[in-house]
Design an enzyme around this catalytic site. Structure first.
Site, PDB file in Angstrom:
ATOM      1  CD1 TRP A  31      -2.134   2.203   1.341  1.00  0.00           C
ATOM      2  CD2 TRP A  31      -3.438   0.437   0.924  1.00  0.00           C
ATOM      3  NE1 TRP A  31      -3.405   2.658   1.209  1.00  0.00           N
ATOM      4  CE2 TRP A  31      -4.243   1.601   0.954  1.00  0.00           C
ATOM      5  CE3 TRP A  31      -4.042  -0.797   0.689  1.00  0.00           C
ATOM      6  CZ2 TRP A  31      -5.620   1.561   0.762  1.00  0.00           C
ATOM      7  CZ3 TRP A  31      -5.414  -0.833   0.496  1.00  0.00           C
ATOM      8  CH2 TRP A  31      -6.190   0.319   0.526  1.00  0.00           C
ATOM      9  CB  VAL A  90      -0.906   4.398   7.798  1.00  0.00           C
ATOM     10  CG1 VAL A  90      -2.381   4.689   8.046  1.00  0.00           C
ATOM     11  CG2 VAL A  90      -0.644   2.891   7.820  1.00  0.00           C
ATOM     12  CG  HIS A  97      -9.622   1.015   7.670  1.00  0.00           C
ATOM     13  ND1 HIS A  97     -10.672   1.650   7.071  1.00  0.00           N
ATOM     14  CD2 HIS A  97      -9.886  -0.312   7.604  1.00  0.00           C
ATOM     15  CE1 HIS A  97     -11.541   0.746   6.648  1.00  0.00           C
ATOM     16  NE2 HIS A  97     -11.097  -0.451   6.961  1.00  0.00           N
ATOM     17  CG  PHE A 122       6.562   0.863  14.653  1.00  0.00           C
ATOM     18  CD1 PHE A 122       5.405   0.150  14.445  1.00  0.00           C
ATOM     19  CD2 PHE A 122       6.486   2.252  14.685  1.00  0.00           C
ATOM     20  CE1 PHE A 122       4.185   0.786  14.265  1.00  0.00           C
ATOM     21  CE2 PHE A 122       5.266   2.901  14.501  1.00  0.00           C
ATOM     22  CZ  PHE A 122       4.119   2.174  14.288  1.00  0.00           C
TER      23      PHE A 122
HETATM   24  C1  DLZ Z   1      -7.392  -0.804   3.836  1.00  0.00           C
HETATM   25  C2  DLZ Z   1      -6.221   0.110   3.952  1.00  0.00           C
HETATM   26  C3  DLZ Z   1      -6.406   1.484   4.005  1.00  0.00           C
HETATM   27  C4  DLZ Z   1      -7.765   2.101   3.926  1.00  0.00           C
HETATM   28  N1  DLZ Z   1      -5.376   2.340   4.108  1.00  0.00           N
HETATM   29  C5  DLZ Z   1      -4.113   1.830   4.180  1.00  0.00           C
HETATM   30  C6  DLZ Z   1      -2.987   2.701   4.287  1.00  0.00           C
HETATM   31  O1  DLZ Z   1      -3.081   3.927   4.312  1.00  0.00           O
HETATM   32  N2  DLZ Z   1      -1.745   2.127   4.367  1.00  0.00           N
HETATM   33  C7  DLZ Z   1      -1.559   0.760   4.339  1.00  0.00           C
HETATM   34  O2  DLZ Z   1      -0.410   0.318   4.421  1.00  0.00           O
HETATM   35  N3  DLZ Z   1      -2.607  -0.067   4.232  1.00  0.00           N
HETATM   36  C8  DLZ Z   1      -3.876   0.422   4.134  1.00  0.00           C
HETATM   37  N4  DLZ Z   1      -4.941  -0.395   4.008  1.00  0.00           N
HETATM   38  C9  DLZ Z   1      -4.702  -1.857   3.838  1.00  0.00           C
HETATM   39  C10 DLZ Z   1      -4.589  -2.590   5.173  1.00  0.00           C
HETATM   40  O3  DLZ Z   1      -3.319  -2.362   5.757  1.00  0.00           O
HETATM   41  C11 DLZ Z   1      -4.737  -4.110   4.927  1.00  0.00           C
HETATM   42  O4  DLZ Z   1      -3.861  -4.519   3.918  1.00  0.00           O
HETATM   43  C12 DLZ Z   1      -6.160  -4.494   4.509  1.00  0.00           C
HETATM   44  O5  DLZ Z   1      -7.095  -4.008   5.426  1.00  0.00           O
HETATM   45  C13 DLZ Z   1      -6.292  -6.046   4.417  1.00  0.00           C
HETATM   46  O6  DLZ Z   1      -6.104  -6.633   5.702  1.00  0.00           O
END
Ligand code: DLZ
Length: 158
Positions: A31, A90, A97, A122
Site C-alpha cells: 500500500w 499510512v 482505518h 517499527f
Molecule cells: C485498507 C487500507 C487502508 C484504507 N489504508 C491503508 C494505508 O493507508 N496504508 C496501508 O499500508 N494499508 C492500508 N490499508 C490496507 C490494510 O493495511 C490491509 O492490507 C487491509 O485491510 C487487508 O487486511
C-alpha cells in the site's frame, strides 16, 4: 514545531556492532508502494553500507501495513534471522482505518519482538498527507527506512 526540520536519518555509526554475519528480514507493505519502495531501498542500502551482505537480507512484501505483523512473524520465527524491519505508510484522511492499523501494527510488532527475543523494528510512516509521507522517505525529514535499519543495527549491538 521545534523538530519540524529535523532530519531523522542523521546518526552516529561509530559504535555500530559488526553485522557482517547478521541476517535481516525486510517486510514492506505494498500500500503506497511508490513510497514504501523508497523506504525499503533506504533500509537495504543502509544495511549494506554498514557491513551486511546482500545475500543475508531477505525482502518480502505484504499487501498493506496491517499485514506487517504477520509478515514479521513469518520471518522472525526462523532461528537464523537476527532482526526484522517492518516498513509501511499510512496516510490519515485517506482512511478512518488509520488508527486501527497503526495501533494494531505497533502492538503486533512489539509482541513479535518479545516473543522471538530479537529486534523487530517499527518503520511505519503515519502522516496526514502524501506530501508529509514523502518528506519522511526522500525529503526534509530524511528516510524512515534508513532510520529503521539503524535502529535494527543498534539493537543488535545491545
Ligand atoms: C485498507 C487500507 C487502508 C484504507 N489504508 C491503508 C494505508 O493507508 N496504508 C496501508 O499500508 N494499508 C492500508 N490499508 C490496507 C490494510 O493495511 C490491509 O492490507 C487491509 O485491510 C487487508 O487486511
Amino acid at each position: 514545531m521545534a523538530t519540524a526540520l529535523q532530519n531523522l536519518s542523521d546518526y552516529d555509526a561509530s559504535n555500530f556492532t559488526d553485522i557482517s554475519e547478521k541476517r535481516f528480514g525486510l517486510v514492506v507493505a505494498e500500500w503506497n508502494r511508490e513510497i514504501t519502495d523508497v523506504l525499503s531501498a533506504g533500509a537495504y542500502d543502509t544495511l549494506l553500507k554498514h557491513g551486511a551482505k546482500a545475500e543475508n537480507i531477505y525482502r518480502n512484501t505484504v499487501p498493506g501495513s496491517f499485514e506487517l505483523t504477520l509478515g514479521a512473524q513469518f520471518l522472525a520465527q526462523h532461528d537464523e534471522m537476527d532482526a526484522v524491519i517492518c516498513l509501511g505508510v499510512v496516510i490519515r484522511g485517506e482512511t478512518k482505518h488509520d488508527d486501527y492499523i497503526c495501533h494494531a501494527v505497533a502492538q503486533g510488532i512489539t509482541q513479535v519482538g518479545l516473543k522471538f527475543n530479537k529486534p523487530v523494528i517499527f518503520g511505519l510512516v503515519t502522516t496526514n498527507t502524501l506530501e508529509q509521507a514523502w518528506d519522511r522517505a526522500s525529503g526534509k525529514h530524511g528516510n524512515k527506512g534508513v532510520e529503521a535499519a539503524v535502529a535494527a543495527i543498534q539493537m543488535l549491538g545491545f
